[in-house]
Design an enzyme around this catalytic site. Sequence first.
Site, PDB file in Angstrom:
ATOM      1  N   SER A   1       0.824  -1.204   0.000  1.00 38.05           N
ATOM      2  CA  SER A   1       0.000   0.000   0.000  1.00 38.05           C
ATOM      3  C   SER A   1       0.866   1.267   0.000  1.00 38.05           C
ATOM      4  O   SER A   1       1.602   1.513  -0.949  1.00 38.05           O
ATOM      5  CB  SER A   1      -0.965  -0.042   1.183  1.00 38.05           C
ATOM      6  OG  SER A   1      -1.928   0.986   1.080  1.00 38.05           O
TER       7      SER A   1
ATOM      8  N   ASP B   1      -0.458  -4.025  -4.016  1.00 33.54           N
ATOM      9  CA  ASP B   1      -1.600  -3.115  -4.099  1.00 33.54           C
ATOM     10  C   ASP B   1      -1.228  -1.707  -3.640  1.00 33.54           C
ATOM     11  O   ASP B   1      -1.713  -1.217  -2.612  1.00 33.54           O
ATOM     12  CB  ASP B   1      -2.795  -3.634  -3.291  1.00 33.54           C
ATOM     13  CG  ASP B   1      -4.121  -3.146  -3.889  1.00 33.54           C
ATOM     14  OD1 ASP B   1      -4.209  -3.046  -5.117  1.00 33.54           O
ATOM     15  OD2 ASP B   1      -5.060  -2.858  -3.124  1.00 33.54           O
TER      16      ASP B   1
ATOM     17  N   HIS C   1      -8.012  -5.161  -0.456  1.00 34.54           N
ATOM     18  CA  HIS C   1      -6.688  -4.541  -0.362  1.00 34.54           C
ATOM     19  C   HIS C   1      -5.686  -5.503   0.282  1.00 34.54           C
ATOM     20  O   HIS C   1      -4.565  -5.680  -0.204  1.00 34.54           O
ATOM     21  CB  HIS C   1      -6.832  -3.268   0.467  1.00 34.54           C
ATOM     22  CG  HIS C   1      -5.699  -2.298   0.339  1.00 34.54           C
ATOM     23  ND1 HIS C   1      -5.112  -1.963  -0.860  1.00 34.54           N
ATOM     24  CD2 HIS C   1      -5.053  -1.559   1.291  1.00 34.54           C
ATOM     25  CE1 HIS C   1      -4.163  -1.057  -0.653  1.00 34.54           C
ATOM     26  NE2 HIS C   1      -4.104  -0.807   0.642  1.00 34.54           N
TER      27      HIS C   1
END
Length: 450
Positions: free
Chosen positions: A158, A182, A252
């Site tokens: 992330s 991601d 996610h």
Amino acid sequence: MFLWQYLTPLLLIAVQICKAQKCDEFTDLNLGHSFIGTNIRIRLLLYTRENGTCGTLMSHTDLSAYPQFNLSRPTTFVIHGYRPTGSPPVWLGSITELLLAREDLNIIVVDWNYGAANVNYFKAVENTKRAAANLTAFIETMQGHGASLSSIHLIGVSLGAHISGFVGANLNGLIGRITGLDPAGPQFTGTPAEDRLDSTDAKFVDVLHTDIDALGFREPLGHIDFYANGGTDQPGCPKTIFSGGAYFKCDHQRSVLLYLESLNRTCASRAFPCSTYNDFLDGNCLNCDQFGAAGCPVFGYDVTRWKDILQKRGQTKTFFTTNANSPFCMSSYRVDVMIWNKDVRWGYITVKLHYNGTEAVATIDHKSSKFQKFKETRLFAQFDKDIPSVDKVSLKFSTGNVFKPKYKLRVLRFRLTHLERKERLCRYDILLEEKSEVTFRPIPCEESNF
């Protein structure tokens, strides 16, 4: 008194052993810290095969105090993302364990929880460049002690993916590899390359997308970008807000679970270069000849086998599908169906493969397929597991029409091709009554050409 004289040295030795075995752990904060806000602080936790489950807190400037930190070995940095609740990532222990099982590495967990734990996401985003500057300085210290930048791998989750990109840019793209799991989308979408991860930040950049419609980044960022299940709506994740927090974070977080499985070698997910997910599902992107004998790339840790080809190709966008739970990987087949019905039929096909009591299932239902007399309909079947051989095949045809009369599909030829092993099985002259499953033993195909 005599006994005490002998016990005292032993007790002192025991105390020293306990001190030596003290493990440093990832910072554990809570919602209170998130609401108050935290000032950024970077802690570097070292793990090696000598201390695989016991972290060592490292100095940012003095590396001489860590004999287990052998700079002749590759070094992998693991960088987490936004931590709104302040809790440690649950996957940290697994990723260090699996990485060390694969290679003799130095693993450094970059703990920037002071800075990531904040209900104000914008503040956490602001802190990413400060974290990157700190990490860049540490890697430059490693360089000064003889480390090679090409032997360094940054794995960022992330916001951690963009931190990795900033570090790589600071070091002129000479880092060996960056893996983005991601990469965060909010506040990074639409920004120039210098304000996010991009393919120039390392010699090789591989990226996984699992939540492009919410928390993740939609566009390609690396030499190769993998879109699991199209990059959105991961199987097994909640579909409604009534599921609580999992609704927001499940897609996610799936990126980390998929990467852990690639480390574990439970199974491999073959990814196919394609322009869109629909084209992939339609079976329009199944040719892997462009990658030579190795075939299409496999997602995850071992994608470096294709590094040289991917670097020459430029940006490559790939797709693969997964199961809802581990093992996530699926098995790919091409299905060719030719009918001899007079009228055109539209519908969906479910295929089951049977072997020694094991059953693999593929439901081809992303759209209604067109079946036309004496014209071959090519379908892409993703089975929930791979089986070594096929004893029997079951087929079921459905139109999805509840109130209309049931139709029959008169199959002149059914052909099943494993996309990796190139094994082909056929069956001729099958009558499929809608919603009724037909099971048969396949036979070798009569056609000589593939």
